[in-house]
Design a protein around this motif. Structure first.
Motif, PDB file in Angstrom:
ATOM      1  N   SER A  70      73.033 -52.752 -22.327  1.00  0.00           N
ATOM      2  CA  SER A  70      74.116 -52.628 -23.317  1.00  0.00           C
ATOM      3  C   SER A  70      73.609 -52.694 -24.756  1.00  0.00           C
ATOM      4  N   MET A  71      72.349 -53.103 -24.928  1.00  0.00           N
ATOM      5  CA  MET A  71      71.788 -53.186 -26.279  1.00  0.00           C
ATOM      6  C   MET A  71      71.656 -51.819 -26.934  1.00  0.00           C
ATOM      7  N   ILE A  72      71.721 -50.765 -26.135  1.00  0.00           N
ATOM      8  CA  ILE A  72      71.571 -49.419 -26.689  1.00  0.00           C
ATOM      9  C   ILE A  72      72.645 -49.119 -27.726  1.00  0.00           C
ATOM     10  N   TRP A  73      73.824 -49.728 -27.572  1.00  0.00           N
ATOM     11  CA  TRP A  73      74.915 -49.462 -28.506  1.00  0.00           C
ATOM     12  C   TRP A  73      74.627 -50.011 -29.892  1.00  0.00           C
ATOM     13  N   HIS A  74      73.763 -51.010 -29.958  1.00  0.00           N
ATOM     14  CA  HIS A  74      73.455 -51.612 -31.261  1.00  0.00           C
ATOM     15  C   HIS A  74      72.387 -50.832 -32.029  1.00  0.00           C
ATOM     16  N   THR A  75      71.988 -49.685 -31.485  1.00  0.00           N
ATOM     17  CA  THR A  75      71.130 -48.780 -32.258  1.00  0.00           C
ATOM     18  C   THR A  75      71.974 -47.821 -33.087  1.00  0.00           C
ATOM     19  N   LEU A  76      73.291 -47.972 -32.991  1.00  0.00           N
ATOM     20  CA  LEU A  76      74.231 -47.153 -33.762  1.00  0.00           C
ATOM     21  C   LEU A  76      74.936 -48.036 -34.781  1.00  0.00           C
ATOM     22  N   PRO A  77      75.366 -47.467 -35.899  1.00  0.00           N
ATOM     23  CA  PRO A  77      76.032 -48.268 -36.956  1.00  0.00           C
ATOM     24  C   PRO A  77      77.476 -48.591 -36.595  1.00  0.00           C
ATOM     25  N   ILE A  78      77.654 -49.449 -35.593  1.00  0.00           N
ATOM     26  CA  ILE A  78      79.009 -49.768 -35.138  1.00  0.00           C
ATOM     27  C   ILE A  78      79.455 -51.166 -35.572  1.00  0.00           C
ATOM     28  N   GLU A  79      78.522 -51.978 -36.043  1.00  0.00           N
ATOM     29  CA  GLU A  79      78.872 -53.341 -36.437  1.00  0.00           C
ATOM     30  C   GLU A  79      78.294 -53.644 -37.812  1.00  0.00           C
ATOM     31  N   GLU A  80      79.137 -54.062 -38.698  1.00  0.00           N
ATOM     32  CA  GLU A  80      78.697 -54.351 -40.065  1.00  0.00           C
ATOM     33  C   GLU A  80      77.836 -55.608 -40.085  1.00  0.00           C
ATOM     34  N   GLY A  81      76.786 -55.554 -40.877  1.00  0.00           N
ATOM     35  CA  GLY A  81      75.899 -56.703 -41.009  1.00  0.00           C
ATOM     36  C   GLY A  81      74.779 -56.729 -39.989  1.00  0.00           C
ATOM     37  N   VAL A  82      74.750 -55.781 -39.072  1.00  0.00           N
ATOM     38  CA  VAL A  82      73.690 -55.699 -38.060  1.00  0.00           C
ATOM     39  C   VAL A  82      72.730 -54.581 -38.446  1.00  0.00           C
ATOM     40  N   SER A  83      71.448 -54.880 -38.393  1.00  0.00           N
ATOM     41  CA  SER A  83      70.433 -53.893 -38.768  1.00  0.00           C
ATOM     42  C   SER A  83      70.202 -52.918 -37.617  1.00  0.00           C
ATOM     43  N   TRP A  84      71.086 -51.936 -37.511  1.00  0.00           N
ATOM     44  CA  TRP A  84      70.906 -50.929 -36.463  1.00  0.00           C
ATOM     45  C   TRP A  84      69.645 -50.100 -36.730  1.00  0.00           C
ATOM     46  N   GLU A  85      69.235 -50.027 -37.996  1.00  0.00           N
ATOM     47  CA  GLU A  85      68.004 -49.305 -38.317  1.00  0.00           C
ATOM     48  C   GLU A  85      66.784 -49.982 -37.678  1.00  0.00           C
ATOM     49  N   GLY A  86      66.764 -51.324 -37.719  1.00  0.00           N
ATOM     50  CA  GLY A  86      65.670 -52.056 -37.101  1.00  0.00           C
ATOM     51  C   GLY A  86      65.661 -51.889 -35.590  1.00  0.00           C
ATOM     52  N   HIS A  87      66.863 -51.854 -34.995  1.00  0.00           N
ATOM     53  CA  HIS A  87      66.965 -51.654 -33.556  1.00  0.00           C
ATOM     54  C   HIS A  87      66.484 -50.260 -33.165  1.00  0.00           C
ATOM     55  N   THR A  88      66.907 -49.274 -33.930  1.00  0.00           N
ATOM     56  CA  THR A  88      66.481 -47.898 -33.646  1.00  0.00           C
ATOM     57  C   THR A  88      64.973 -47.748 -33.806  1.00  0.00           C
ATOM     58  N   ALA A  89      64.441 -48.375 -34.850  1.00  0.00           N
ATOM     59  CA  ALA A  89      62.994 -48.319 -35.071  1.00  0.00           C
ATOM     60  C   ALA A  89      62.244 -48.955 -33.904  1.00  0.00           C
ATOM     61  N   GLY A  90      62.761 -50.060 -33.380  1.00  0.00           N
ATOM     62  CA  GLY A  90      62.132 -50.705 -32.231  1.00  0.00           C
ATOM     63  C   GLY A  90      62.211 -49.844 -30.988  1.00  0.00           C
ATOM     64  N   LEU A  91      63.346 -49.185 -30.779  1.00  0.00           N
ATOM     65  CA  LEU A  91      63.507 -48.310 -29.617  1.00  0.00           C
ATOM     66  C   LEU A  91      62.515 -47.153 -29.661  1.00  0.00           C
ATOM     67  N   ILE A  92      62.382 -46.538 -30.820  1.00  0.00           N
ATOM     68  CA  ILE A  92      61.438 -45.422 -30.976  1.00  0.00           C
ATOM     69  C   ILE A  92      60.000 -45.895 -30.783  1.00  0.00           C
ATOM     70  N   THR A  93      59.680 -47.051 -31.349  1.00  0.00           N
ATOM     71  CA  THR A  93      58.320 -47.592 -31.234  1.00  0.00           C
ATOM     72  C   THR A  93      57.949 -47.870 -29.780  1.00  0.00           C
ATOM     73  N   GLY A  94      58.860 -48.467 -29.021  1.00  0.00           N
ATOM     74  CA  GLY A  94      58.590 -48.754 -27.621  1.00  0.00           C
ATOM     75  C   GLY A  94      58.338 -47.492 -26.814  1.00  0.00           C
ATOM     76  N   LEU A  95      59.109 -46.441 -27.090  1.00  0.00           N
ATOM     77  CA  LEU A  95      58.911 -45.168 -26.404  1.00  0.00           C
ATOM     78  C   LEU A  95      57.555 -44.564 -26.749  1.00  0.00           C
ATOM     79  N   LEU A  96      57.172 -44.631 -28.015  1.00  0.00           N
ATOM     80  CA  LEU A  96      55.871 -44.110 -28.434  1.00  0.00           C
ATOM     81  C   LEU A  96      54.728 -44.862 -27.747  1.00  0.00           C
ATOM     82  N   PHE A  97      54.851 -46.175 -27.647  1.00  0.00           N
ATOM     83  CA  PHE A  97      53.806 -46.964 -27.002  1.00  0.00           C
ATOM     84  C   PHE A  97      53.710 -46.642 -25.515  1.00  0.00           C
ATOM     85  N   ALA A  98      54.852 -46.410 -24.872  1.00  0.00           N
ATOM     86  CA  ALA A  98      54.833 -46.043 -23.455  1.00  0.00           C
ATOM     87  C   ALA A  98      54.087 -44.729 -23.246  1.00  0.00           C
ATOM     88  N   LEU A  99      54.155 -43.835 -24.223  1.00  0.00           N
ATOM     89  CA  LEU A  99      53.431 -42.568 -24.143  1.00  0.00           C
ATOM     90  C   LEU A  99      51.961 -42.746 -24.508  1.00  0.00           C
TER      91      LEU A  99
END
Length: 247
Positions: free
Chosen positions: A152-181
């Motif tokens: 369910s954490m995937i939803w927090h990569t979108l700007p749906i909640e004020e005050g939450v750094s969705w940018e940091g979450h998205t950056a972490g998601l992209i980084t993890g995928l890159l490392f897996a490759l």
């Protein structure tokens, strides 16, 4: 990655994640105890001064609720990382903090971004995609567990909640995928059976020799009997004193 180098429990599996979690709690305790606020040491995008947050932001949290919600997944996921991917665990953690922080600095809003959630998203993404790429039953099972617990954490990569750094979450998601490759070659390979070998020949398989052409089990194999050795014969003579001797 050799399979013997992973899937092994050691003190580091628990000690290293516990130490990291303890550090972020000590930082928060220091803020509360002495009235400091370290938010200004977080990531502030597109400013030179804000780059220091790339290193410091994972240790800084806004309140006890923020810290609590990050503690458990950080400990669980980092423990799984050291157990299943020990040879590359430190690389994933170290480079994960740096790369996800730099991406946040590039795409983030003009605000201070703090917390270990970016690193948590690195671990979630890496663990999931690594298991998918590995095609190893244990790693695939780990991926399913991660999806079940933190999907369910995937939803927090979108700007749906004020005050939450969705940018940091998205950056972490992209980084993890890159490392897996990037670390794809360092994956524990599933065990291959002998018949999956391209050079496999059924006629040379000692196991199949126990079965006939119809697949029936042969209870006893014909074994060529070795010729019996002849028992030596002796002729005996007796000396005058009655003692037997061989001739």
């Amino acid at each position: 990655m050799k399979q013997k180098d992973s899937f092994q429990f050691s003190t580091g599996v628990i000690a290293y994640p516990l130490f990291f979690v303890l550090c972020i709690w000590i930082v928060f305790w220091f803020e509360v105890r002495f009235g400091y606020h370290f938010n200004k040491y977080g990531i502030y995008p597109k400013t030179l001064k804000g780059l220091r947050g790339v290193l410091f932001s994972p240790f800084i949290h806004g309140d006890i609720k923020h810290l609590y919600h990050n503690t458990i997944p950080l400990f669980v996921l980092s423990s799984a990382l050291f157990y299943f991917y020990r040879p590359i665990a430190w690389k994933v953690l170290g480079y994960g903090i740096l790369l996800s922080g730099i991406l946040t600095w590039c795409i983030g809003r003009s605000s201070y971004h703090i917390g270990a959630s970016g690193l948590i998203y690195v671990l979630v993404s890496f663990t999931f995609f690594k298991g998918v790429f590995a095609k190893h039953y244990r790693l695939i099972a780990l991926s399913l567990v991660v999806v079940f617990l933190y999907g369910s954490m995937i939803w927090h990569t979108l700007p749906i909640e004020e005050g939450v750094s969705w940018e940091g979450h998205t950056a972490g998601l992209i980084t993890g995928l890159l490392f897996a490759l990037i670390f794809r070659k360092q994956i524990a390979k599933p065990k291959k059976y002998v018949w999956e070998d391209p050079d496999y020949n059924e006629d040379d398989d000692p196991f199949l020799k126990h079965f006939d052409e119809n697949g029936n089990f042969i209870e006893q194999l014909e074994v060529e009997e070795e010729p019996e050795q002849e028992t030596p014969t002796y002729n005996y003579i007796y000396k005058e004193d009655g003692v037997k001797s061989e001739k």
